[in-house]
Design an enzyme around this catalytic site. Structure first.
Site, short mmCIF file in Angstrom:
data_model
loop_
_atom_site.label_atom_id
_atom_site.label_comp_id
_atom_site.label_asym_id
_atom_site.label_seq_id
_atom_site.Cartn_x
_atom_site.Cartn_y
_atom_site.Cartn_z
N ILE A 1 0.91 -1.26 0.24
CA ILE A 1 0.02 -0.07 0.13
C ILE A 1 0.84 1.35 0.15
O ILE A 1 0.35 2.33 -0.34
CB ILE A 1 -0.97 0.00 1.25
CG1 ILE A 1 -0.17 -0.18 2.47
CG2 ILE A 1 -2.10 -1.11 0.87
CD1 ILE A 1 -1.18 0.07 3.86
N GLY A 2 2.16 1.10 0.08
CA GLY A 2 2.88 2.32 0.15
C GLY A 2 4.37 2.27 -0.29
O GLY A 2 4.87 1.10 0.03
N GLY B 1 8.34 4.30 -0.22
CA GLY B 1 9.05 5.53 0.09
C GLY B 1 10.45 5.11 0.16
O GLY B 1 10.93 4.02 -0.11
N TYR C 1 12.49 5.03 2.55
CA TYR C 1 12.55 3.94 3.63
C TYR C 1 12.38 2.43 3.16
O TYR C 1 12.90 1.52 4.01
CB TYR C 1 11.84 4.44 4.80
CG TYR C 1 10.36 4.32 4.62
CD1 TYR C 1 9.74 3.15 4.55
CD2 TYR C 1 9.58 5.59 4.40
CE1 TYR C 1 8.42 3.15 4.20
CE2 TYR C 1 8.44 5.42 3.74
CZ TYR C 1 7.56 4.31 3.87
OH TYR C 1 6.41 4.06 3.28
N GLY C 2 11.46 2.57 2.41
CA GLY C 2 11.05 0.96 2.25
C GLY C 2 9.57 0.76 1.72
O GLY C 2 9.36 1.52 0.99
N VAL D 1 5.36 -0.23 2.43
CA VAL D 1 4.04 -0.61 3.46
C VAL D 1 3.41 -1.51 2.74
O VAL D 1 2.95 -1.52 1.83
CB VAL D 1 3.18 0.70 3.93
CG1 VAL D 1 2.26 0.50 4.97
CG2 VAL D 1 4.51 1.65 4.15
N ASP E 1 8.59 15.83 8.98
CA ASP E 1 8.14 15.56 7.73
C ASP E 1 6.63 15.49 7.43
O ASP E 1 6.25 14.70 7.07
CB ASP E 1 8.78 13.98 7.41
CG ASP E 1 8.78 13.93 5.98
OD1 ASP E 1 8.46 14.81 4.99
OD2 ASP E 1 8.67 12.60 5.49
#
Lengths: 331, 464
Positions: B24-25, B27, B29-30, B32, B149
């Site tokens: 579902i996501g 970014g 960072y990695g 989701v 952020d």
């Protein structure tokens, strides 16, 4: 900094003396049992961060006689080893000129880690370095594992291997409150209470410096696991004040006491401060001779005995343990 | 022991407690993922699992992940996401954070209004969202945490259920404790979305204060009102931290050029001081904020907004002050369920559920056989027009209800730590199911965030 009152430090990592002893006993007992069954206690942490337990010796029971030659460490002996490495930890941090906060965080990590484990299970030298590495990461004073390893001529891979197990053992509760900031805070309020001239200010400086050194000593005892940082700071300041006689400490205590709606009574607070003092007084570094003896025992528990068989076991376990660990599980 | 059949599956044991639904996501960072709990206690409960990429070689465990975890461990607030579990995948030393799932986020809500229903968000919803956002932020700021952020995709809103319409501030990957940091906070190589970045940061300020979050809240407030990002600058991509002239220009155009009179410490900001790209060159005189957001300059909403978008961070309104603003005292008053007005009869919008990319597995690899095309990748990577994908994280929040789950899991950690039955007390790690890279795995649990003293009692039996 987040609020101590609602912190994991306060809710999960301050124990009663009985609880602390229970935890030391449990870790020690488990290591002893491992020694009985497997003939060694050390867990290998591999490159991938996995743990390998010593493999049970197939004839452990029949062979009791043989293993009985390897004696486990007593809780007191474990304590001596920890004391030794905590001193080392301070040394290493000083050599790197890390801020006090990092040293304190690393020390608290180290202490918390060995609430969960025995020094027979995880080598304190490795854990000490990993705690320093982790503390640097947490306090945003990043030092690469390589740099850290180099500075003390150790293989940095070992630091990385242990990193995850350290976080896990700390239950990822990584924000810790060291007493140094409280020392500053209390000194400030003392200054406010006693309208002071220029040379008074010097006195407060001296008071604060001595208190910091007192805290350094406390950090080597069990007291950070027993008392909140504010009480440690007050105990340090009281001791320091006894030396410098800057303020009337009792009236200072009652002043701050009236400001905080504390759940403790003044008597309880004084009892805590006395208890902290006695932890500092009781503290003793083990002699070199004692350490040598304990270290020898510890090495044989790890399976690092000087004779060949120990070496062989160590090597063998590297290969075999993966398979055998699953076997162990399946049984 | 139960672990025996691990070898039959490629999934690490911790993962087997979830049904993976999809991605579902995504970014910097990695990734989701959306997953559902299998266990009977919380069967079907939706969980968002945030997987952190492994940090660069030789750096050990991802510092971003560690910082997010350590902060989330300490905070509990209705308007802040709460971490319910931490899992470690020893195969590649990556960390997985499990949160309660939130069906919506402001990015999607705004997009829905702008692109689908073509109508503005009702005043009750805007006000409730803003108030809850401030409430969460006030909590963080009073705990000396700056989020750093904030942007619409990081502000989540709970879907149907007990917490329907409750706002959750999420994504603490860049959050910091700002009391006496050991190093200037700017040294962390921050990649924050520039549209919500405060002018002092754009001008090179070294230290973050909570005022940067308030600026972002102002931008988000305006975006809730107009459905368009307020300052949509074109980002200069370069490392590290290039000067973002266009972003500043967009701000100046709407708010007027900053002056030393309005903002005394401006003189000390590096880019202003050095007149980088002739930033001092005065181009815009008149502020046009009220016309951009279509608010009367006399309205309380405008007054609050302009106080959030105050140039001087020292004069910018704080979260606590903002919550006391007249805007929140007038009708409609803010409510707990931001999506459904308490006054009966008022219309509310049914927001779509979050798009899920069911073609991506937990490793982040895409299966070729797509099962079900995602409505549009949009929600996932933030590729709305002009969208700024940099960091569209969709962490889901959490809260509530997970306690039982913790207890189930808590044993993991404890087992290894506290237990004693000899060899591998409850089967810690050592699982080697997944061949993968030379890395490996093990798993971890995280546990009761509310922290009962000490560890929860050891549980011997493993969940089936």
């Amino acid at each position: 900094m987040a609020d101590f009152q609602t912190s994991t430090h306060r809710s999960k990592w301050i124990f009663s003396p009985q609880k602390l002893i229970e935890k030391y006993k449990a870790a020690n007992k488990r290591a002893k049992q491992t020694l009985d069954t497997c003939g060694a206690t050390l867990m290998e942490v591999d490159v991938d961060g996995s743990l390998t337990y010593p493999q049970p010796h197939p004839n452990a029971n029949d062979n009791g006689e043989k293993h009985s030659r390897i004696k486990p460490l007593s809780i007191e002996e474990e304590q001596s080893i920890k004391v030794f490495y905590e001193n080392k930890l301070q040394e290493v941090c000083n050599n790197f000129h890390f801020p006090h906060k990092i040293q304190a965080t690393a020390l608290i990590f180290f202490k918390r880690f060995y609430l969960q484990w025995s020094v027979m299970e995880h080598q304190p030298k490795n854990i000490m370095l990993t705690c320093i590495y982790a503390a640097c990461k947490i306090e945003e004073n990043h030092v690469s594992a390589e740099e850290l390893g180099k500075g003390i001529s150790q293989d940095h891979q070992m630091i990385l291997n242990n990193e995850m197990i350290v976080y896990q053992s700390l239950d990822f509760d990584l924000i810790v409150y060291a007493p140094y900031r409280s020392v500053e805070g209390f000194t400030d309020s003392m200054e406010e209470l006693c309208i002071s001239g220029e040379d008074e200010l010097q006195k407060f400086k001296a008071l604060q410096n001595t208190a910091r050194l007192e805290v350094d000593k406390m950090m080597l005892t069990d007291s950070p696991l027993l008392f909140p940082p504010g009480q440690l700071a007050l105990a340090a300041l009281r001791t320091s004040n006894a030396l410098h006689t800057v303020v009337d400490f009792d009236s200072f205590l009652s002043r701050i006491f009236s400001h905080q709606n504390s759940t403790h009574t003044m008597t309880e607070l004084l009892e805590s401060l006395d208890a902290i003092d006695s932890w500092v007084r009781k503290y003793k570094s083990p002699s070199e001779k004692e350490l040598k003896h304990i270290n020898r025992k510890l090495k044989s528990c790890w399976g690092h005995s000087s004779h060949d068989e120990g070496k062989k076991r160590e090597k063998k376990s590297k290969h075999k343990s993966r398979k055998s660990s699953n076997e162990a599980l399946n049984t | 022991m139960a672990d025996g059949n691990r070898s039959n599956s490629n999934k690490p044991e911790w993962l087997q407690q979830y049904d993976l639904i999809g991605k579902i996501g995504e970014g910097t960072y990695g990734l989701v993922f959306l997953a559902r709990i299998k266990s009977t206690t919380n069967r079907g409960k939706s969980i968002a699992i945030k997987k952190f990429k492994q940090s660069k070689d030789g750096d050990g465990v991802s510092p971003t992940a560690i910082r997010e975890i350590m902060l989330l461990r300490e905070i509990t607030h209705e308007n802040v996401v709460k971490l319910v579990n931490v899992h470690i995948n020893h195969t590649d030393m990556s960390l997985y954070l499990a949160f309660d799932y939130a069906e919506h986020d402001l990015y999607e809500i705004i997009r829905h209004h702008r692109d689908k229903v073509n109508q503005s968000i009702n005043q009750y919803t805007v006000k409730s969202i803003l108030w809850q956002l401030l409430n969460g932020l006030n909590y963080l700021h009073s705990n000396w945490i700056v989020h750093r952020d904030l942007k619409p995709s990081n502000i989540l809103v709970m879907g149907d259920g007990e917490e329907h319409g409750v706002v959750k501030v999420a994504d603490f990957g860049l959050a910091r404790i700002y009391l006496a940091p050991l190093k200037p906070l700017s040294e962390n190589g921050v990649v924050v979305t520039i549209w919500y970045r405060a002018p002092e940061l754009l001008l090179g300020a070294k230290h973050y204060t909570s005022a940067v979050d308030m600026w972002a809240v102002g931008c988000i407030f305006a975006e809730l009102l107009t459905l368009k990002p307020l300052f949509q600058g074109a980002e200069v991509k370069a490392t590290p931290n290039p000067f973002q002239l266009d972003q500043l220009d967009k701000i100046f155009k709407v708010l007027g050029h900053p002056t030393l009179e309005k903002w005394p410490s401006l003189a000390h900001l590096p880019h202003w001081n050095q007149d980088t790209s002739h930033i001092q060159g005065h181009k815009y005189d008149n502020a046009s904020l009220n016309s951009v957001v279509h608010l009367s300059p006399k309205s309380p909403a405008y007054d609050l907004l302009s106080k959030m978008l105050e140039y001087d961070p020292k004069r910018r309104i704080t979260a606590a002050q903002a919550m006391e603003h007249e805007y929140f005292k007038m009708e409609p008053q803010p409510g707990r369920n931001a999506l459904v007005p308490c006054q009966p009869g008022e219309a509310f919008v049914n927001y779509p559920t979050r798009p899920v990319d069911t073609t991506t597995d937990f490793e982040g690899t895409t299966n070729m056989q797509q099962s079900q095309p995602v409505s549009s990748g949009a929600a996932i990577a933030g590729n709305m027009p002009g969208g700024h994908a940099s960091n569209r994280s969709v962490p889901r929040p959490i809260n509530v209800g997970m306690q039982r789950m913790h207890q189930l899991q808590a044993y993991n950690l404890t087992s290894q730590a506290g237990m004693s039955s000899g060899i591998n007390p409850a089967g810690i790690p050592m699982q080697r199911g997944v061949p993968q890279q030379a890395h490996q795995q093990q798993q971890l649990r995280r546990k009761d965030p509310m922290g009962m003293p000490g560890y929860p009692p050891q549980q011997k039996s493993r969940r089936m």
